[in-house]
Design an enzyme around this catalytic site. Structure first.
Site, PDB file in Angstrom:
ATOM      1  N   HIS A  79       0.839  -1.196   0.000  1.00  5.12           N
ATOM      2  CA  HIS A  79       0.000   0.000   0.000  1.00  5.12           C
ATOM      3  C   HIS A  79       0.868   1.237   0.000  1.00  5.12           C
ATOM      4  CE1 HIS A  79       0.662  -1.428   4.106  1.00  5.12           C
ATOM      5  NE2 HIS A  79       0.676  -0.154   4.493  1.00  5.12           N
ATOM      6  N   HIS A  90       1.131   5.129   0.882  1.00  3.85           N
ATOM      7  CA  HIS A  90       0.543   6.197   1.702  1.00  3.85           C
ATOM      8  C   HIS A  90       0.657   7.523   0.940  1.00  3.85           C
ATOM      9  CE1 HIS A  90       0.470   4.111   5.732  1.00  3.85           C
ATOM     10  NE2 HIS A  90       1.410   3.383   5.171  1.00  3.85           N
TER      11      HIS A  90
HETATM   12  P1  AMP Z   1       1.647   0.306   7.336  1.00  2.00           P
HETATM   13  O1  AMP Z   1       2.238   0.569   8.698  1.00  2.00           O
HETATM   14  O2  AMP Z   1       2.437   0.954   6.226  1.00  2.00           O
HETATM   15  O3  AMP Z   1       1.402  -1.166   7.097  1.00  2.00           O
HETATM   16  O4  AMP Z   1       0.273   1.056   7.322  1.00  2.00           O
HETATM   17  C1  AMP Z   1      -0.950   0.436   7.494  1.00  2.00           C
HETATM   18  C2  AMP Z   1      -1.984   1.533   7.490  1.00  2.00           C
HETATM   19  O5  AMP Z   1      -3.241   0.932   7.320  1.00  2.00           O
HETATM   20  C3  AMP Z   1      -2.031   2.353   8.774  1.00  2.00           C
HETATM   21  O6  AMP Z   1      -1.823   3.720   8.465  1.00  2.00           O
HETATM   22  C4  AMP Z   1      -3.434   2.088   9.309  1.00  2.00           C
HETATM   23  O7  AMP Z   1      -4.005   3.218   9.889  1.00  2.00           O
HETATM   24  C5  AMP Z   1      -4.182   1.682   8.047  1.00  2.00           C
HETATM   25  N1  AMP Z   1      -5.328   0.812   8.277  1.00  2.00           N
HETATM   26  C6  AMP Z   1      -5.368  -0.318   9.019  1.00  2.00           C
HETATM   27  N2  AMP Z   1      -6.604  -0.857   8.949  1.00  2.00           N
HETATM   28  C7  AMP Z   1      -7.344  -0.067   8.136  1.00  2.00           C
HETATM   29  C8  AMP Z   1      -8.684  -0.103   7.666  1.00  2.00           C
HETATM   30  N3  AMP Z   1      -9.538  -1.069   8.031  1.00  2.00           N
HETATM   31  N4  AMP Z   1      -9.094   0.881   6.844  1.00  2.00           N
HETATM   32  C9  AMP Z   1      -8.252   1.863   6.469  1.00  2.00           C
HETATM   33  N5  AMP Z   1      -6.978   1.951   6.872  1.00  2.00           N
HETATM   34  C10 AMP Z   1      -6.519   1.003   7.700  1.00  2.00           C
END
Ligand code: AMP
Length: 139
Positions: free
Chosen positions: A98, A100
């Site tokens: 993903h 950001h």
């Molecule tokens: P990472 O640390 O790069 O894996 O980021 C994961 C991101 O996913 C974090 O910023 C979380 O806030 C976001 N996240 C986790 N669960 C959800 C969800 N159900 N919907 C939207 N964002 C999410």
């Protein structure tokens, strides 16, 4: 067990989806670092960037390219930090690639991406040459 992002793709859990096409989807981060913080993912589950097939990577970049100005304009941001946490040691918590898109504002108190890797190493020229050669040889 599918990732939480696959569950979003499948419509099994709710998300604020802002864009979707055949191979990619973008939705608001549930714990935003700034208003408009958006995640862009391939619909299929790949853990790391290097797992993503080339054609999907092309689609992913195209979506990021479309989303960045839309996100910035929607919250009147001055700039954005656009980044992947690529692997657990880099802070990746969800094992589904993903990107950001974090809107940034003058004086928001955040820093540049240069701060993410801890203390900067002091590398001699021959070490830098060796690293550059090593990377080049693996392409
Ligand atoms: P990472 O640390 O790069 O894996 O980021 C994961 C991101 O996913 C974090 O910023 C979380 O806030 C976001 N996240 C986790 N669960 C959800 C969800 N159900 N919907 C939207 N964002 C999410």
């Amino acid at each position: 067990m599918s990732t939480i992002f696959t569950q979003i793709v499948e419509g099994e859990i709710p998300a604020r989806i802002v864009y979707e096409d055949e191979t990619t989807v973008a939705f608001l981060d549930a714990n935003p670092l700034a208003p408009g913080h958006t995640l862009v993912i391939p619909k299929d589950e790949y853990e790391r960037l290097n797992d993503v097939p080339g054609d999907v990577a092309t689609d992913l970049y195209a979506t990021i390219h479309r989303l960045v100005p839309a996100v910035e304009e929607s919250v009147d941001a001055d700039a954005s930090t656009v980044a992947f946490n690529n692997g657990e040691a880099a802070g990746q918590e969800v094992p589904h690639v993903h990107c950001h898109i974090v809107p940034r504002f003058e004086g928001d108190g955040g820093g540049p991406i240069h701060g993410v890797a801890g203390e900067a190493p002091d590398l001699a020229d021959d070490e830098l040459d060796g690293i550059a050669d090593d990377i080049e040889s693996r392409i």
